[in-house]
Scaffold this motif. Sequence first.
Motif, PDB file in Angstrom:
ATOM      1  N   ASP A 268      35.639  52.465  54.563  1.00 48.02           N
ATOM      2  CA  ASP A 268      34.925  50.965  54.331  1.00 48.02           C
ATOM      3  C   ASP A 268      34.750  50.873  55.958  1.00 48.02           C
ATOM      4  OD1 ASP A 268      34.792  48.345  54.074  1.00 48.02           O
ATOM      5  OD2 ASP A 268      36.688  47.933  53.425  1.00 48.02           O
ATOM      6  N   LEU A 269      33.609  50.600  56.070  1.00 46.14           N
ATOM      7  CA  LEU A 269      32.797  50.228  57.204  1.00 46.14           C
ATOM      8  C   LEU A 269      32.314  48.649  57.487  1.00 46.14           C
ATOM      9  CD1 LEU A 269      30.238  53.087  57.938  1.00 46.14           C
ATOM     10  CD2 LEU A 269      32.836  52.965  58.672  1.00 46.14           C
ATOM     11  N   SER A 270      32.995  47.873  56.373  1.00 52.78           N
ATOM     12  CA  SER A 270      32.592  46.484  56.455  1.00 52.78           C
ATOM     13  C   SER A 270      32.934  45.868  57.661  1.00 52.78           C
ATOM     14  CB  SER A 270      32.819  45.734  55.107  1.00 52.78           C
ATOM     15  OG  SER A 270      34.474  45.735  55.167  1.00 52.78           O
ATOM     16  N   THR A 271      34.034  46.173  58.480  1.00 52.18           N
ATOM     17  CA  THR A 271      34.454  45.635  59.423  1.00 52.18           C
ATOM     18  C   THR A 271      33.681  45.843  60.830  1.00 52.18           C
ATOM     19  OG1 THR A 271      36.013  47.301  60.045  1.00 52.18           O
ATOM     20  CG2 THR A 271      36.912  45.532  58.834  1.00 52.18           C
ATOM     21  N   VAL A 272      32.777  46.694  60.456  1.00 52.10           N
ATOM     22  CA  VAL A 272      31.724  47.041  61.840  1.00 52.10           C
ATOM     23  C   VAL A 272      30.313  46.908  61.200  1.00 52.10           C
ATOM     24  CG1 VAL A 272      33.304  48.523  63.194  1.00 52.10           C
ATOM     25  CG2 VAL A 272      31.933  49.513  61.224  1.00 52.10           C
ATOM     26  N   LYS A 273      29.966  45.925  60.442  1.00 60.96           N
ATOM     27  CA  LYS A 273      28.836  45.652  59.695  1.00 60.96           C
ATOM     28  C   LYS A 273      28.227  46.839  58.969  1.00 60.96           C
ATOM     29  CE  LYS A 273      27.893  42.474  63.623  1.00 60.96           C
ATOM     30  NZ  LYS A 273      27.213  42.118  64.931  1.00 60.96           N
ATOM     31  N   GLY A 274      29.208  47.362  58.247  1.00 60.38           N
ATOM     32  CA  GLY A 274      28.344  48.504  57.450  1.00 60.38           C
ATOM     33  C   GLY A 274      28.698  48.471  56.062  1.00 60.38           C
ATOM     34  N   SER A 275      28.849  49.429  55.393  1.00 63.60           N
ATOM     35  CA  SER A 275      28.998  49.255  53.702  1.00 63.60           C
ATOM     36  C   SER A 275      30.436  49.415  53.484  1.00 63.60           C
ATOM     37  CB  SER A 275      28.109  50.584  53.025  1.00 63.60           C
ATOM     38  OG  SER A 275      28.788  50.381  51.690  1.00 63.60           O
ATOM     39  N   ARG A 276      30.937  48.639  52.439  1.00 58.85           N
ATOM     40  CA  ARG A 276      32.088  48.721  52.002  1.00 58.85           C
ATOM     41  C   ARG A 276      32.416  50.370  51.320  1.00 58.85           C
ATOM     42  NH1 ARG A 276      35.450  44.627  51.689  1.00 58.85           N
ATOM     43  NH2 ARG A 276      36.456  45.309  49.699  1.00 58.85           N
ATOM     44  N   GLY A 277      31.407  50.803  50.629  1.00 53.64           N
ATOM     45  CA  GLY A 277      31.358  52.199  50.172  1.00 53.64           C
ATOM     46  C   GLY A 277      30.804  53.099  51.149  1.00 53.64           C
ATOM     47  N   GLY A 278      31.059  53.086  52.394  1.00 52.01           N
ATOM     48  CA  GLY A 278      30.593  53.835  53.298  1.00 52.01           C
ATOM     49  C   GLY A 278      31.275  55.110  53.389  1.00 52.01           C
ATOM     50  N   ALA A 279      30.930  55.798  54.565  1.00 54.88           N
ATOM     51  CA  ALA A 279      31.538  57.180  54.946  1.00 54.88           C
ATOM     52  C   ALA A 279      31.123  57.139  56.365  1.00 54.88           C
ATOM     53  CB  ALA A 279      30.695  58.222  54.171  1.00 54.88           C
ATOM     54  N   ILE A 280      31.893  58.107  57.066  1.00 55.56           N
ATOM     55  CA  ILE A 280      31.988  58.273  58.465  1.00 55.56           C
ATOM     56  C   ILE A 280      32.081  59.708  58.649  1.00 55.56           C
ATOM     57  CG2 ILE A 280      34.447  57.750  59.114  1.00 55.56           C
ATOM     58  CD1 ILE A 280      33.346  56.249  61.361  1.00 55.56           C
ATOM     59  N   LEU A 281      31.432  60.297  59.966  1.00 53.62           N
ATOM     60  CA  LEU A 281      31.684  61.606  60.283  1.00 53.62           C
ATOM     61  C   LEU A 281      32.600  61.791  61.535  1.00 53.62           C
ATOM     62  CD1 LEU A 281      28.111  62.979  60.495  1.00 53.62           C
ATOM     63  CD2 LEU A 281      29.706  63.038  58.630  1.00 53.62           C
ATOM     64  N   ASP A 282      34.019  61.914  61.193  1.00 52.12           N
ATOM     65  CA  ASP A 282      35.091  62.220  61.956  1.00 52.12           C
ATOM     66  C   ASP A 282      34.786  63.549  62.526  1.00 52.12           C
ATOM     67  OD1 ASP A 282      37.683  62.199  63.289  1.00 52.12           O
ATOM     68  OD2 ASP A 282      38.407  63.059  61.575  1.00 52.12           O
ATOM     69  N   THR A 283      35.198  63.561  63.730  1.00 56.42           N
ATOM     70  CA  THR A 283      34.843  65.056  64.558  1.00 56.42           C
ATOM     71  C   THR A 283      36.408  65.586  64.753  1.00 56.42           C
ATOM     72  OG1 THR A 283      33.986  64.190  66.652  1.00 56.42           O
ATOM     73  CG2 THR A 283      32.505  65.033  65.055  1.00 56.42           C
ATOM     74  N   ALA A 284      36.185  67.026  64.766  1.00 55.74           N
ATOM     75  CA  ALA A 284      37.473  67.576  65.032  1.00 55.74           C
ATOM     76  C   ALA A 284      37.676  68.624  66.102  1.00 55.74           C
ATOM     77  CB  ALA A 284      38.427  68.036  63.668  1.00 55.74           C
ATOM     78  N   ILE A 285      38.469  68.605  66.910  1.00 51.05           N
ATOM     79  CA  ILE A 285      38.761  69.864  67.794  1.00 51.05           C
ATOM     80  C   ILE A 285      39.824  70.771  66.966  1.00 51.05           C
ATOM     81  CG2 ILE A 285      39.508  71.045  69.954  1.00 51.05           C
ATOM     82  CD1 ILE A 285      38.662  68.241  71.109  1.00 51.05           C
ATOM     83  N   GLN A 286      39.662  72.093  66.845  1.00 53.40           N
ATOM     84  CA  GLN A 286      40.887  73.096  66.275  1.00 53.40           C
ATOM     85  C   GLN A 286      40.957  73.955  67.236  1.00 53.40           C
ATOM     86  OE1 GLN A 286      39.453  74.386  62.569  1.00 53.40           O
ATOM     87  NE2 GLN A 286      40.222  72.374  61.675  1.00 53.40           N
ATOM     88  N   GLU A 287      42.244  74.073  67.793  1.00 52.47           N
ATOM     89  CA  GLU A 287      42.887  75.191  68.515  1.00 52.47           C
ATOM     90  C   GLU A 287      43.410  76.201  67.542  1.00 52.47           C
ATOM     91  OE1 GLU A 287      46.395  76.328  71.442  1.00 52.47           O
ATOM     92  OE2 GLU A 287      45.688  74.281  71.582  1.00 52.47           O
ATOM     93  N   ILE A 288      42.695  77.507  67.590  1.00 56.32           N
ATOM     94  CA  ILE A 288      43.166  78.463  66.608  1.00 56.32           C
ATOM     95  C   ILE A 288      43.445  79.792  67.105  1.00 56.32           C
ATOM     96  CG2 ILE A 288      41.899  79.847  64.799  1.00 56.32           C
ATOM     97  CD1 ILE A 288      39.730  77.815  64.498  1.00 56.32           C
ATOM     98  N   ASP A 289      44.631  80.386  66.332  1.00 58.75           N
ATOM     99  CA  ASP A 289      45.294  81.661  67.027  1.00 58.75           C
ATOM    100  C   ASP A 289      44.106  82.631  66.111  1.00 58.75           C
ATOM    101  OD1 ASP A 289      46.580  84.195  66.814  1.00 58.75           O
ATOM    102  OD2 ASP A 289      48.370  83.261  65.959  1.00 58.75           O
ATOM    103  N   LEU A 290      43.403  83.505  67.129  1.00 62.16           N
ATOM    104  CA  LEU A 290      42.299  84.324  66.631  1.00 62.16           C
ATOM    105  C   LEU A 290      42.962  85.400  65.580  1.00 62.16           C
ATOM    106  CD1 LEU A 290      39.880  84.395  69.665  1.00 62.16           C
ATOM    107  CD2 LEU A 290      39.646  83.364  67.380  1.00 62.16           C
ATOM    108  N   ARG A 291      44.160  85.980  65.740  1.00 60.45           N
ATOM    109  CA  ARG A 291      44.901  86.906  65.183  1.00 60.45           C
ATOM    110  C   ARG A 291      45.333  86.630  63.876  1.00 60.45           C
ATOM    111  NH1 ARG A 291      47.728  87.706  70.600  1.00 60.45           N
ATOM    112  NH2 ARG A 291      46.602  88.932  71.765  1.00 60.45           N
ATOM    113  N   SER A 292      45.743  85.415  63.717  1.00 54.96           N
ATOM    114  CA  SER A 292      46.110  84.970  62.484  1.00 54.96           C
ATOM    115  C   SER A 292      45.449  84.056  61.731  1.00 54.96           C
ATOM    116  CB  SER A 292      47.642  84.388  62.750  1.00 54.96           C
ATOM    117  OG  SER A 292      47.495  83.272  63.348  1.00 54.96           O
ATOM    118  N   GLY A 293      44.450  83.393  62.371  1.00 56.00           N
ATOM    119  CA  GLY A 293      43.673  82.531  61.901  1.00 56.00           C
ATOM    120  C   GLY A 293      44.225  81.035  61.481  1.00 56.00           C
TER     121      GLY A 293
END
Length: 592
Positions: A268-293
Amino acid sequence: VSPACLPATLAHTATLPGTGVEVSPAPDTGSANPHTQVSFLGAPPTEIHNLAVHGSHSGSHSGHLRGYSQGDGASFAPDVPFDAGETVTVNAGLGAGAGRPVSFRFRIDTPYPTQSVPSFHNLAAAPADYESFYTQPGVQAPVMTVTVPDRDPGAGDIFTTNGPGPGQYGPLIYDPSGRLVWFGKLSGGETAENLSVQSYEGQRVLSWWKGRVLELGFGQGEDIVMSSDYRTLARIPGGNGLKADLHELQIAPHAVAYITAYNPIRCDLSTVKGSRGGAILDTAIQEIDLRSGLIRWEWHSLDHIGASESEVETPTDTTPWDYFHLNSIALEPGGDLLLSARSTWAGYRLQGASGRVLWRLGGNSSTFRMGPGTRMAWQHDGRLLADGDLTFFDDGSNPPIHHQSRAVRIRLDLKAHAARLISSLTHRDPPLLAASQGNMQTLPDGNTLVGYGGVPAISEYARDGSLLFDAHQPYDMSFYRAYRFPWSGRPQTPPALLASRNNTGEETLVHASWNGASDVASWRVLAGKQPGALAAKATVRAAGFETSTSLPERFDYVAVQALDAAGHPLATSKTQRVIAYAASLPGSAQAG
């Protein structure tokens, strides 16, 4: 109406008080995917006791606690996913014996489905934009045109990709003259990005990403680690319900990797002048164990970076809002992380353990007083140099803010909280303004390589700003980044060969290549009337990716040997029966 997702506070930390253990998802955050695992970093598996995981809707969760290959933690993998929107409570004992009791909770987000989101269009390239080869049927490798010959041969070969846009996709290596060394052609709509050279398990390796590049501006795929003979050593698909994104892969010691992963969620982005039915791109950093995944640690922008920092207008429809757009991760010696976020025009330093934001450089909430020329817009590729200076590729465009894209070096005064411009490199002829992508690589000798991304030019500058090398792919194409590294590649596969009669049927034409081989100086041609009775008939100097020659006799069988600069054999092709001239032409079923 979408659920609320913008947090009331950004004061989140992954560190459990009094334990020295970092957990993911971080306590009191709301960005965990339904398929998340629960990670404990800083306590060996034998010191994680009485683990209980309970969803407010889904109830108690059984699962398995799996240790990291580094021995410093473990992840709990639930047998079934959590429910969107529910709150998950975790209880455990940490430490020797029964351990110290700890409890924390987090909320599960509501994913935005991307199955119907299209990828960028991939049109056929114009014939003038690519090279084709007798020995590699179907391959159309983008042409690299060198406009300023190389004056720094020690910097090595050119590493880049093509796309999104027209032409065939795949990782590409060129030598400094623009000749193709390796093209890992992809199919099925997959794009390659971010080809680089890194260290893994004591050896120099290629690292790159492949997958779908969505029109939303991020990737869903996997990172690849390859040896110098082009064998795949590791695949990194991401985890916790998220797929590896194209923007970053950093390999750290002890088989640990850091990647970007995009997390589109309903919001819901209505508090930042967007759509109540909105969507957002959250971005993540993943630290991964390459041997086990397993995911050792995970950080989400939505938990730490406010929506008010974005320079991108909030959509009023259901299009996901790309409010942050993480595009680089740099590992600092003390364990902290330097990030670049395109949509906030800022760089960020994170505390590596807790994930807290230590400072912001640029944007509308800068920790530092920005000196003349230090303000960036839509930038990429933040890096920390050994002397403490920072570098960024400042696109300055989309929409245009600057007149030209720049490679900038910035010095921070941490006591005075001031940022000063040390240098700014621009392409003078012609001026270049990249609407997307790009990078800046500081070479070991202090020179600077700049990849202009959306304008697929590659330039190397000396310390005094003079141009040492300049080249470009066809201007209707694009790449994400470009690098230079010394490289010695020797494929496991044998050299490729096509041998045919000439158009009069009186001579034998021979074409040879070895995709990925960097040390071939010449080719020895073996020919004869029988496959078991071949003799050396000619030795010809290697002339680019594919070398061709003519033997002034009719032979029935041919093989070739790749030779190094001393004339020693590196590899021998399979013996091939000579075919008719017409059968060798492109489109023939026998060609290649």
